[in-house]
Design an enzyme around this catalytic site. Sequence first.
Site, PDB file in Angstrom:
ATOM      1  N   LYS A  42       0.810  -1.206   0.000  1.00  0.00           N
ATOM      2  CA  LYS A  42       0.000   0.000   0.000  1.00  0.00           C
ATOM      3  C   LYS A  42       0.849   1.265   0.000  1.00  0.00           C
ATOM      4  CE  LYS A  42      -3.486  -2.348   2.786  1.00  0.00           C
ATOM      5  NZ  LYS A  42      -3.860  -2.608   4.170  1.00  0.00           N
ATOM      6  N   GLU A  97       8.026   2.239  -5.605  1.00  0.00           N
ATOM      7  CA  GLU A  97       7.987   1.643  -4.259  1.00  0.00           C
ATOM      8  C   GLU A  97       8.248   2.749  -3.237  1.00  0.00           C
ATOM      9  OE1 GLU A  97       7.139  -0.514  -2.230  1.00  0.00           O
ATOM     10  OE2 GLU A  97       8.599  -2.126  -1.974  1.00  0.00           O
ATOM     11  N   ASP A  98       7.692   2.618  -2.029  1.00  0.00           N
ATOM     12  CA  ASP A  98       7.903   3.638  -1.016  1.00  0.00           C
ATOM     13  C   ASP A  98       9.343   3.679  -0.521  1.00  0.00           C
ATOM     14  OD1 ASP A  98       7.712   1.164   0.253  1.00  0.00           O
ATOM     15  OD2 ASP A  98       5.974   1.681   1.473  1.00  0.00           O
ATOM     16  N   ILE A  99       9.856   2.511  -0.099  1.00  0.00           N
ATOM     17  CA  ILE A  99      11.179   2.507   0.550  1.00  0.00           C
ATOM     18  C   ILE A  99      11.960   1.258   0.153  1.00  0.00           C
ATOM     19  CG2 ILE A  99      10.369   1.401   2.691  1.00  0.00           C
ATOM     20  CD1 ILE A  99      12.206   3.382   4.236  1.00  0.00           C
ATOM     21  N   GLY A 103      16.242  -4.539  -0.124  1.00  0.00           N
ATOM     22  CA  GLY A 103      16.235  -4.660  -1.582  1.00  0.00           C
ATOM     23  C   GLY A 103      15.616  -5.968  -2.059  1.00  0.00           C
ATOM     24  N   LEU A 104      15.254  -6.816  -1.099  1.00  0.00           N
ATOM     25  CA  LEU A 104      14.722  -8.137  -1.439  1.00  0.00           C
ATOM     26  C   LEU A 104      13.428  -8.055  -2.247  1.00  0.00           C
ATOM     27  CD1 LEU A 104      15.892 -10.896  -0.417  1.00  0.00           C
ATOM     28  CD2 LEU A 104      13.902 -10.992   1.069  1.00  0.00           C
ATOM     29  N   THR A 105      12.500  -7.253  -1.766  1.00  0.00           N
ATOM     30  CA  THR A 105      11.199  -7.156  -2.435  1.00  0.00           C
ATOM     31  C   THR A 105      11.368  -6.721  -3.885  1.00  0.00           C
ATOM     32  OG1 THR A 105      10.333  -6.404  -0.311  1.00  0.00           O
ATOM     33  CG2 THR A 105       8.878  -6.178  -2.223  1.00  0.00           C
ATOM     34  N   LYS A 129      17.242   3.224   2.146  1.00  0.00           N
ATOM     35  CA  LYS A 129      18.097   3.082   3.339  1.00  0.00           C
ATOM     36  C   LYS A 129      19.501   2.756   2.872  1.00  0.00           C
ATOM     37  CE  LYS A 129      14.673   2.008   6.745  1.00  0.00           C
ATOM     38  NZ  LYS A 129      14.159   1.080   7.757  1.00  0.00           N
ATOM     39  N   ASP A 157       3.842   3.004   7.037  1.00  0.00           N
ATOM     40  CA  ASP A 157       3.014   2.806   8.235  1.00  0.00           C
ATOM     41  C   ASP A 157       3.755   2.127   9.366  1.00  0.00           C
ATOM     42  OD1 ASP A 157       3.155   0.209   6.917  1.00  0.00           O
ATOM     43  OD2 ASP A 157       1.598  -0.407   8.327  1.00  0.00           O
ATOM     44  N   ARG A 163       0.381   6.604   7.788  1.00  0.00           N
ATOM     45  CA  ARG A 163       0.608   6.734   6.339  1.00  0.00           C
ATOM     46  C   ARG A 163       0.258   8.134   5.834  1.00  0.00           C
ATOM     47  NH1 ARG A 163       1.382   1.547   4.126  1.00  0.00           N
ATOM     48  NH2 ARG A 163       0.156  -0.098   5.060  1.00  0.00           N
TER      49      ARG A 163
HETATM   50  P1  5GP Z   1      12.909  -4.669   1.536  1.00  0.00           P
HETATM   51  O1  5GP Z   1      12.406  -5.846   0.774  1.00  0.00           O
HETATM   52  O2  5GP Z   1      13.642  -3.668   0.660  1.00  0.00           O
HETATM   53  O3  5GP Z   1      13.726  -5.085   2.718  1.00  0.00           O
HETATM   54  O4  5GP Z   1      11.668  -3.988   2.240  1.00  0.00           O
HETATM   55  C1  5GP Z   1      10.837  -3.126   1.624  1.00  0.00           C
HETATM   56  C2  5GP Z   1       9.551  -3.012   2.399  1.00  0.00           C
HETATM   57  O5  5GP Z   1       9.743  -3.101   3.827  1.00  0.00           O
HETATM   58  C3  5GP Z   1       8.925  -1.665   2.153  1.00  0.00           C
HETATM   59  O6  5GP Z   1       8.073  -1.680   1.042  1.00  0.00           O
HETATM   60  C4  5GP Z   1       8.190  -1.392   3.456  1.00  0.00           C
HETATM   61  O7  5GP Z   1       6.906  -1.974   3.384  1.00  0.00           O
HETATM   62  C5  5GP Z   1       8.984  -2.131   4.510  1.00  0.00           C
HETATM   63  N1  5GP Z   1       9.911  -1.236   5.244  1.00  0.00           N
HETATM   64  C6  5GP Z   1      11.248  -1.261   5.209  1.00  0.00           C
HETATM   65  N2  5GP Z   1      11.780  -0.291   5.998  1.00  0.00           N
HETATM   66  C7  5GP Z   1      10.728   0.373   6.555  1.00  0.00           C
HETATM   67  C8  5GP Z   1      10.626   1.498   7.464  1.00  0.00           C
HETATM   68  O8  5GP Z   1      11.590   2.110   7.934  1.00  0.00           O
HETATM   69  N3  5GP Z   1       9.362   1.886   7.773  1.00  0.00           N
HETATM   70  C9  5GP Z   1       8.248   1.281   7.287  1.00  0.00           C
HETATM   71  N4  5GP Z   1       7.079   1.758   7.672  1.00  0.00           N
HETATM   72  N5  5GP Z   1       8.305   0.216   6.436  1.00  0.00           N
HETATM   73  C10 5GP Z   1       9.537  -0.228   6.072  1.00  0.00           C
END
Ligand code: 5GP
Length: 174
Positions: A42, A97-99, A103-105, A129, A157, A163
Site C-alpha cells: 500500500k 515503491e515507497d522505501i 532490496g529483497l522485495t 536506506k 506505516d 501513512r
Molecule cells: P525490503 O524488501 O527492501 O527489505 O523492504 C521493503 C519493504 O519493507 C517496504 O516496502 C516497506 O513496506 C517495509 N519497510 C522497510 N523499511 C521500513 C521502514 O523504515 N518503515 C516502514 N514503515 N516500512 C519499512
Amino acid sequence: MKLKISKTLISKEEIEDKVSEIANSINNDYKNKELIIIGILKGAFIVISDLAKKLNIDVTFDFMSIKSYEGTSSSGQIKIDKDLDTDITGKHILIVEDILDTGLTLSHLKNLLESRNPESIEMLCIFVKKDVAKNPVHIKYKGFEIGPEFVVGYGLDYNGKFRELPYLAVLSEA
Ligand code: 5GP
C-alpha cells in the site's frame, strides 16, 4: 509498547521539491513513449498520486500488492496478493515503491516482471536506506537516502497507522 512521532526526518516541502524533480526527469526520459507506472501497495499510493499530477507524458497506472519472504531458501520468493490488470509485454514500465530496505522485495519483483518481457523496466524509490541493501538493485529514480532507523509517514506505516503524514518521521516510545 506505545509509539509516537519523535522527530521529522524529511519535511513536506523537501519531499514536494524532490517529487517535482523526479517528475521532470521522468517527463524527459519518457517523452514520446508510452509508460505504465506500477505502484506497489500500500505504501506507494501517496508518492504515486503526488507524482501523477506532475507528469505530462502518455502514462497509465496499475497496482500490485506483494509480500516478500526472506525465509531459509536462498532464492527467496514473493507472494502476489494482487497482480497487475495490464499485460506489460513490450511496454515501458516504471515500478514505484515507497522505501528500499534490504532490496529483497524489489529484486524479486523485478525478476518476476522481467519474465513477462516488457520493453524496459526501471524503478523509483522515494526513500532508500543507504548501506542496508543486501540485494543490490539498480534504482534509476531515488528520492532521499536515509539511515537504518524505522520511519513512518508519506505512505509508510506502523501497524497501519501514520501513512497520512505529509512528512517522513521517526518513532520513539511514548
Ligand atoms: P525490503 O524488501 O527492501 O527489505 O523492504 C521493503 C519493504 O519493507 C517496504 O516496502 C516497506 O513496506 C517495509 N519497510 C522497510 N523499511 C521500513 C521502514 O523504515 N518503515 C516502514 N514503515 N516500512 C519499512
